[in-house]
Design a protein around this motif. Structure first.
Motif, PDB file in Angstrom:
ATOM      1  N   PRO A 106     -24.772 -16.893  11.319  1.00  0.00           N
ATOM      2  CA  PRO A 106     -24.676 -16.902   9.723  1.00  0.00           C
ATOM      3  C   PRO A 106     -23.383 -16.275   9.498  1.00  0.00           C
ATOM      4  O   PRO A 106     -22.560 -16.461   8.569  1.00  0.00           O
ATOM      5  N   GLU A 107     -23.097 -15.031   9.974  1.00  0.00           N
ATOM      6  CA  GLU A 107     -22.184 -14.072   9.629  1.00  0.00           C
ATOM      7  C   GLU A 107     -20.757 -14.878  10.209  1.00  0.00           C
ATOM      8  O   GLU A 107     -19.598 -14.441   9.447  1.00  0.00           O
ATOM      9  N   GLN A 108     -20.680 -15.772  11.063  1.00  0.00           N
ATOM     10  CA  GLN A 108     -19.429 -16.468  11.382  1.00  0.00           C
ATOM     11  C   GLN A 108     -19.109 -17.429  10.584  1.00  0.00           C
ATOM     12  O   GLN A 108     -17.973 -17.685  10.499  1.00  0.00           O
ATOM     13  N   ILE A 109     -20.211 -18.034  10.110  1.00  0.00           N
ATOM     14  CA  ILE A 109     -19.760 -19.383   9.128  1.00  0.00           C
ATOM     15  C   ILE A 109     -20.027 -19.125   7.675  1.00  0.00           C
ATOM     16  O   ILE A 109     -19.417 -19.762   6.896  1.00  0.00           O
ATOM     17  N   TRP A 110     -20.385 -18.052   7.113  1.00  0.00           N
ATOM     18  CA  TRP A 110     -20.717 -17.857   5.728  1.00  0.00           C
ATOM     19  C   TRP A 110     -19.480 -17.961   4.993  1.00  0.00           C
ATOM     20  O   TRP A 110     -19.678 -18.989   4.178  1.00  0.00           O
ATOM     21  N   GLU A 111     -18.591 -17.341   5.182  1.00  0.00           N
ATOM     22  CA  GLU A 111     -17.380 -17.639   4.431  1.00  0.00           C
ATOM     23  C   GLU A 111     -16.845 -18.881   4.376  1.00  0.00           C
ATOM     24  O   GLU A 111     -16.394 -19.528   3.224  1.00  0.00           O
ATOM     25  N   TYR A 112     -16.904 -19.667   5.402  1.00  0.00           N
ATOM     26  CA  TYR A 112     -16.269 -21.191   5.301  1.00  0.00           C
ATOM     27  C   TYR A 112     -17.165 -21.891   4.428  1.00  0.00           C
ATOM     28  O   TYR A 112     -16.778 -22.943   3.801  1.00  0.00           O
ATOM     29  N   LEU A 113     -18.446 -21.719   4.486  1.00  0.00           N
ATOM     30  CA  LEU A 113     -19.451 -22.500   3.791  1.00  0.00           C
ATOM     31  C   LEU A 113     -19.442 -22.439   2.390  1.00  0.00           C
ATOM     32  O   LEU A 113     -19.806 -22.994   1.458  1.00  0.00           O
ATOM     33  N   THR A 114     -19.052 -21.098   2.004  1.00  0.00           N
ATOM     34  CA  THR A 114     -19.175 -20.704   0.561  1.00  0.00           C
ATOM     35  C   THR A 114     -17.916 -20.364  -0.312  1.00  0.00           C
ATOM     36  O   THR A 114     -17.963 -20.565  -1.427  1.00  0.00           O
ATOM     37  N   HIS A 115     -16.761 -19.970   0.307  1.00  0.00           N
ATOM     38  CA  HIS A 115     -15.735 -19.814  -0.508  1.00  0.00           C
ATOM     39  C   HIS A 115     -14.883 -20.850  -0.658  1.00  0.00           C
ATOM     40  O   HIS A 115     -14.646 -21.743   0.053  1.00  0.00           O
ATOM     41  N   PRO A 116     -14.566 -21.228  -2.182  1.00  0.00           N
ATOM     42  CA  PRO A 116     -13.899 -22.312  -2.540  1.00  0.00           C
ATOM     43  C   PRO A 116     -12.432 -22.534  -1.814  1.00  0.00           C
ATOM     44  O   PRO A 116     -11.895 -23.537  -1.835  1.00  0.00           O
ATOM     45  N   LYS A 117     -12.087 -21.511  -1.471  1.00  0.00           N
ATOM     46  CA  LYS A 117     -10.782 -21.651  -0.654  1.00  0.00           C
ATOM     47  C   LYS A 117     -10.769 -22.585   0.665  1.00  0.00           C
ATOM     48  O   LYS A 117      -9.666 -22.943   0.922  1.00  0.00           O
ATOM     49  N   TYR A 118     -11.877 -22.644   1.184  1.00  0.00           N
ATOM     50  CA  TYR A 118     -12.060 -23.822   2.623  1.00  0.00           C
ATOM     51  C   TYR A 118     -12.660 -24.911   1.880  1.00  0.00           C
ATOM     52  O   TYR A 118     -12.872 -25.811   2.927  1.00  0.00           O
ATOM     53  N   ALA A 119     -13.006 -25.292   0.958  1.00  0.00           N
ATOM     54  CA  ALA A 119     -13.930 -26.533   0.540  1.00  0.00           C
ATOM     55  C   ALA A 119     -13.233 -27.535   1.064  1.00  0.00           C
ATOM     56  O   ALA A 119     -13.940 -28.376   1.497  1.00  0.00           O
ATOM     57  N   VAL A 120     -11.888 -27.869   0.938  1.00  0.00           N
ATOM     58  CA  VAL A 120     -11.166 -29.098   1.427  1.00  0.00           C
ATOM     59  C   VAL A 120     -10.612 -28.907   2.554  1.00  0.00           C
ATOM     60  O   VAL A 120      -9.901 -30.071   3.321  1.00  0.00           O
ATOM     61  N   ASP A 121     -10.421 -27.878   3.473  1.00  0.00           N
ATOM     62  CA  ASP A 121      -9.730 -27.573   4.387  1.00  0.00           C
ATOM     63  C   ASP A 121     -10.274 -28.551   5.586  1.00  0.00           C
ATOM     64  O   ASP A 121      -9.441 -28.663   6.733  1.00  0.00           O
ATOM     65  N   PHE A 122     -11.656 -28.800   5.768  1.00  0.00           N
ATOM     66  CA  PHE A 122     -12.057 -29.527   6.911  1.00  0.00           C
ATOM     67  C   PHE A 122     -12.494 -30.867   6.527  1.00  0.00           C
ATOM     68  O   PHE A 122     -13.325 -31.772   7.230  1.00  0.00           O
ATOM     69  N   SER A 123     -12.048 -31.395   5.128  1.00  0.00           N
ATOM     70  CA  SER A 123     -12.475 -32.633   4.573  1.00  0.00           C
ATOM     71  C   SER A 123     -11.877 -33.581   5.297  1.00  0.00           C
ATOM     72  O   SER A 123     -10.547 -33.797   5.661  1.00  0.00           O
ATOM     73  N   LEU A 124     -12.610 -34.946   5.427  1.00  0.00           N
ATOM     74  CA  LEU A 124     -12.008 -36.081   6.018  1.00  0.00           C
ATOM     75  C   LEU A 124     -10.934 -36.608   5.069  1.00  0.00           C
ATOM     76  O   LEU A 124      -9.773 -36.994   5.598  1.00  0.00           O
ATOM     77  N   GLU A 125     -11.263 -36.904   3.868  1.00  0.00           N
ATOM     78  CA  GLU A 125     -10.285 -37.411   2.766  1.00  0.00           C
ATOM     79  C   GLU A 125     -10.537 -36.633   1.374  1.00  0.00           C
ATOM     80  O   GLU A 125     -11.323 -37.124   0.460  1.00  0.00           O
ATOM     81  N   PRO A 126      -9.892 -35.568   1.495  1.00  0.00           N
ATOM     82  CA  PRO A 126      -9.961 -34.660   0.163  1.00  0.00           C
ATOM     83  C   PRO A 126      -9.335 -35.279  -1.078  1.00  0.00           C
ATOM     84  O   PRO A 126      -8.640 -36.099  -0.916  1.00  0.00           O
TER      85      PRO A 126
END
Length: 165
Positions: free
Chosen positions: A20-40
């Motif tokens: 959880p400590e390694q993935i928390w920020e990616y799941l929660t911080h809006p700056k990452y929300a579209v970084d891994f999206s297929l079609e943002p």
């Protein structure tokens, strides 16, 4: 992976290789929300003073075909670091609550993403009656929930974490 689609709720579960400590920020911080999206179909506007704390907000600026120009305010309603993160947003007469639960296990972390949809009069326009009809008939979850896109996002996040570690 577990997928569950109900009338006004969807549940997607993903087994992460990471803690959880390694993935928390990616799941929660809006700056990452579209970084891994297929079609943002949107991007986020975040204030410089933004923190992942209850009642803090950011804006989604939508660019997709069906929602170009929508500005959606996302509000954090619950934060229990490394365990639970909940946000609420209103768009097209629909209130969308997103809940991420993280559960540590021997393989890493089970991430459970739940999306709940309810009727809302906030930011209501006459055209939104269509969205209400889709919600009450179950079509909203049928057409808006694309588990392959969720799976893609989580797998891309995993690849990114692997690259930086």
């Amino acid at each position: 992976m577990r997928i569950e689609k109900k009338h006004t709720k969807t549940i997607f579960q993903f087994q992460s290789d990471y803690q959880p400590e390694q993935i928390w920020e990616y799941l929660t911080h809006p700056k990452y929300a579209v970084d891994f999206s297929l079609e943002p179909c949107y991007y986020n506007e975040i204030s410089e003073s933004f923190k992942l704390e209850k009642n803090n907000k950011w804006k989604e600026i939508h660019t997709g075909e069906d929602c170009t120009g929508d500005v959606v305010v996302c509000k954090i309603t619950d934060v229990y670091k490394y365990n639970l993160f909940t946000t609420v947003r209103h768009q097209a007469g629909i209130k969308n609550t997103t809940i991420f639960k993280l559960e540590k296990n021997e393989k890493g972390t089970i991430i459970t993403e739940t999306q709940k949809f309810t009727l809302s009069i906030k930011k209501m326009k006459p055209i939104n009656i269509f969205a209400w009809l889709m919600l009450v008939t179950g079509l909203l979850t049928k057409f808006s929930f694309k588990p392959e896109e969720d799976e893609y996002w989580f797998k891309k996040m995993e690849e990114h974490i692997k690259e930086i570690h």
